[in-house]
Enzyme design. Structure first.
Site, PDB file in Angstrom:
ATOM      1  N   ASP A  11      -7.630  -5.410  -3.640  1.00  0.00           N
ATOM      2  CA  ASP A  11      -7.466  -4.337  -4.619  1.00  0.00           C
ATOM      3  C   ASP A  11      -7.914  -4.786  -6.012  1.00  0.00           C
ATOM      4  OD1 ASP A  11      -6.527  -2.517  -2.826  1.00  0.00           O
ATOM      5  OD2 ASP A  11      -4.410  -2.765  -3.324  1.00  0.00           O
TER       6      ASP A  11
ATOM      7  N   HIS B  67       1.503   3.141  -3.336  1.00  0.00           N
ATOM      8  CA  HIS B  67       0.564   4.041  -4.005  1.00  0.00           C
ATOM      9  C   HIS B  67       1.016   5.490  -4.020  1.00  0.00           C
ATOM     10  CE1 HIS B  67      -2.897   1.708  -5.180  1.00  0.00           C
ATOM     11  NE2 HIS B  67      -2.800   1.014  -4.072  1.00  0.00           N
TER      12      HIS B  67
ATOM     13  N   GLU C 125      -8.357   2.368   6.408  1.00  0.00           N
ATOM     14  CA  GLU C 125      -9.028   2.026   5.141  1.00  0.00           C
ATOM     15  C   GLU C 125      -8.988   0.501   4.939  1.00  0.00           C
ATOM     16  OE1 GLU C 125      -6.846   3.121   1.694  1.00  0.00           O
ATOM     17  OE2 GLU C 125      -8.576   2.957   0.365  1.00  0.00           O
ATOM     18  N   HIS C 126      -7.785  -0.081   5.115  1.00  0.00           N
ATOM     19  CA  HIS C 126      -7.644  -1.544   5.040  1.00  0.00           C
ATOM     20  C   HIS C 126      -7.106  -2.035   6.369  1.00  0.00           C
ATOM     21  CE1 HIS C 126      -6.535   0.031   0.967  1.00  0.00           C
ATOM     22  NE2 HIS C 126      -7.434  -0.849   0.572  1.00  0.00           N
TER      23      HIS C 126
ATOM     24  N   GLN D  20       0.826  -1.212   0.000  1.00  0.00           N
ATOM     25  CA  GLN D  20       0.000   0.000   0.000  1.00  0.00           C
ATOM     26  C   GLN D  20       0.861   1.264   0.000  1.00  0.00           C
ATOM     27  OE1 GLN D  20      -3.431  -0.237  -0.652  1.00  0.00           O
ATOM     28  NE2 GLN D  20      -2.677  -2.307  -0.985  1.00  0.00           N
TER      29      GLN D  20
ATOM     30  N   HIS E   5     -51.287  21.703  10.134  1.00  0.00           N
ATOM     31  CA  HIS E   5     -50.985  20.281   9.948  1.00  0.00           C
ATOM     32  C   HIS E   5     -52.183  19.424  10.353  1.00  0.00           C
ATOM     33  CE1 HIS E   5     -46.908  21.739   9.595  1.00  0.00           C
ATOM     34  NE2 HIS E   5     -46.417  20.524   9.447  1.00  0.00           N
TER      35      HIS E   5
HETATM   36  N1  HSO Z   1      -5.375   0.115  -2.690  1.00  0.00           N
HETATM   37  C1  HSO Z   1      -6.071   1.097  -3.478  1.00  0.00           C
HETATM   38  C2  HSO Z   1      -6.777   0.536  -4.667  1.00  0.00           C
HETATM   39  C3  HSO Z   1      -5.890   0.007  -5.733  1.00  0.00           C
HETATM   40  N2  HSO Z   1      -4.767  -0.699  -5.554  1.00  0.00           N
HETATM   41  C4  HSO Z   1      -6.057   0.083  -7.076  1.00  0.00           C
HETATM   42  C5  HSO Z   1      -4.274  -1.052  -6.712  1.00  0.00           C
HETATM   43  N3  HSO Z   1      -5.042  -0.569  -7.659  1.00  0.00           N
HETATM   44  C6  HSO Z   1      -7.064   1.837  -2.575  1.00  0.00           C
HETATM   45  O1  HSO Z   1      -7.876   0.996  -1.894  1.00  0.00           O
HETATM   46 ZN    ZN Z   2      -3.677  -0.780  -3.741  1.00  0.00          ZN
END
Ligand code: HSO
Ligand code: ZN
Length: 437
Positions: free
Chosen positions: A367, A267, A333-334, A264, A426
């Site tokens: 994902d 990203h 989130e996760h 993660q 009313h």
């Molecule tokens: N982890 C990201 C979603 C994603 N990962 C898209 C790879 N592609 C947000 O939940």
């Molecule tokens: Zn992801």
């Protein structure tokens, strides 16, 4: 590479989960700081439509655009050119997500509250939605699936999708994104990104009619634009940087845990990776694994920045009980649970955008192809919000049906309450039908 926070001994018996929020780091998405940059973009698109979009596209994407619409031939061509392995993977991803969405589609509910008096909760799909798919840092083709499938299963009549134009692809969005649209039968696709895309959906521009709801993840500019148009249109959520929290004990495999934290962090330099564990030895082994794995991975810089940032940490706790309180307060989130008896701990979690149970349900499975949705609440919003689902595209409407006798039977109560609120008009609207009965 990743800092440690030691909460051992810090458990306050009976303390509220929110007490831990202050000690758990979190990346800040500064929407307030971006509003004054984004507002003129939204206003320009509102007043000058595609002309303004073309100006921003030239400025931000470096693309001179004459038409914002992706032609049908480009969609079909992208599908024809799609790598068969990617096509097969997308099809499997769609199949699994569609299966959960179809099962989750709720039925209308009718309750006979009294003889002749009925209330029905009718679920009505939003008529027109605009889906935003990020195409910049990484072309998130999986996000096409995650947005489109629940909208289709909900019965949304009109689906428009947009993604930023890419110079290297002749000013169209990434071809894999276009191929995914074609695969799913989405025909209205635009080559517009950033805040201008959200403004286009909200206000309409050129060929794009205004939508009722905008969904999909994006960067700080699209998120800020969503905040500005919220109310005029619905939005799914203000998605911030990706987050993962792992609750693990000595039973966890450090290589698995480290790989999940890295996955993660990949990203975004602002992404948050948090490990919560009562095991010193697991913490040390995960640190060693991170050193090894990060240097061997592709996006080293981004990952190092994310793991080394304030928002990432290994948090040591007294035991899993305290760990549970910490992850509940963090509301990631996760949330990944990798400890002995993971399913039992998972059942006790209250807050998490999605919960991944045990060693063989990694977050990256979710994902792409778990059958769950990856558009999830970030920034602690998992304590009050849900991820994207078929329900995100439905409105619940109450339909009220009473016959004359049913109204007579309850009229007295309505009139009493109307008097109690000093709203005699009313009461009169009932009295005119049934008298003083
Ligand atoms: N982890 C990201 C979603 C994603 N990962 C898209 C790879 N592609 C947000 O939940
Ligand atoms: Zn992801």
């Amino acid at each position: 590479m990743i800092r440690r926070i030691d909460l051992r001994g810090a458990a306050v018996p009976g303390s509220a989960p929110t007490d831990y929020r202050r000690v758990v780091p979190r990346g800040a998405a500064d929407v307030d700081g971006t509003i004054e940059v984004v507002r003129p973009i939204v206003e320009a698109v509102r007043h000058r439509g595609v002309e303004a979009i073309a100006e921003y596209t030239a400025r931000f994407d470096g693309v001179e655009q004459t038409d914002i619409t992706v032609p049908a031939e480009a969609l079909q061509q992208a599908l024809a050119d799609l790598d068969p392995a990617v096509r097969a993977a997308l099809e499997e991803s769609v199949r699994r997500l569609r299966a959960t969405c179809e099962a989750e589609l709720e039925q209308d509910v009718t309750v006979e509250v009294a003889p002749g008096g009925r209330v029905t909760q009718r679920l009505v799909p939003v008529q027109r939605v605009g889906l935003y798919v990020p195409g910049g840092v990484a072309p998130l083709v999986s996000s096409v699936v995650m947005n489109v499938v629940p909208a289709q299963v909900a019965g949304v009549e009109s689906i428009a999708l947009t993604s930023s134009p890419q110079k290297e692809f002749g000013g169209l969005p990434h071809p894999t994104i276009l191929a995914a649209c074609a695969l799913l039968g989405v025909e209205e696709v635009y080559a517009v990104g950033g805040a201008q895309a959200v403004a286009m959906f909200a206000h309409g521009a050129g060929p794009c009619r205004p939508v009722d709801l905008v969904t999909g993840p994006g960067n700080i500019y699209t998120v800020t634009a969503k905040r500005l148009v919220k109310g005029l249109v619905g939005i799914d959520s203000e998605a911030g940087p990706t987050e993962i929290a792992v609750l693990a004990d000595a039973a966890a495999d450090p290589a698995f845990v480290a790989a999940d934290l890295v996955s993660q962090a990949e990203h975004d330099p602002m992404a948050a990776s948090v490990l919560v564990t009562p095991s010193e030895s697991l913490a040390a082994d995960v640190e060693a694994e991170l050193d090894k794995q990060v240097s061997a991975t592709k996006h080293v810089e981004r990952i190092r920045t994310a793991l080394g940032g304030e928002q990432s940490a290994i948090i040591l706790v007294d035991d899993l009980e305290q760990g549970l309180a910490v992850v509940d307060a963090y509301a990631a989130e996760h949330l990944s649970i990798q400890c002995a008896d993971a399913a039992t701990w998972a059942r006790r979690v209250r807050n998490g955008g999605a919960i991944f149970v045990g060693p063989f349900a990694p977050v990256s499975l979710g994902d792409y192809a778990a059958g769950s949705n990856h558009v999830l609440p970030t920034g602690g919003c998992a304590c009050h919000s849900s991820g994207l689902s078929v329900r995100s595209f439905l409105k619940a409407v109450h339909v009220i049906e009473y016959d004359e006798q049913a109204l007579r039977d309850v009229a007295h109560h309505v009139m009493v309450l109307a008097d109690a609120e000093d709203l005699p008009g009313h009461g009169a609207a009932v009295r005119v039908r049934v008298g003083d009965s």
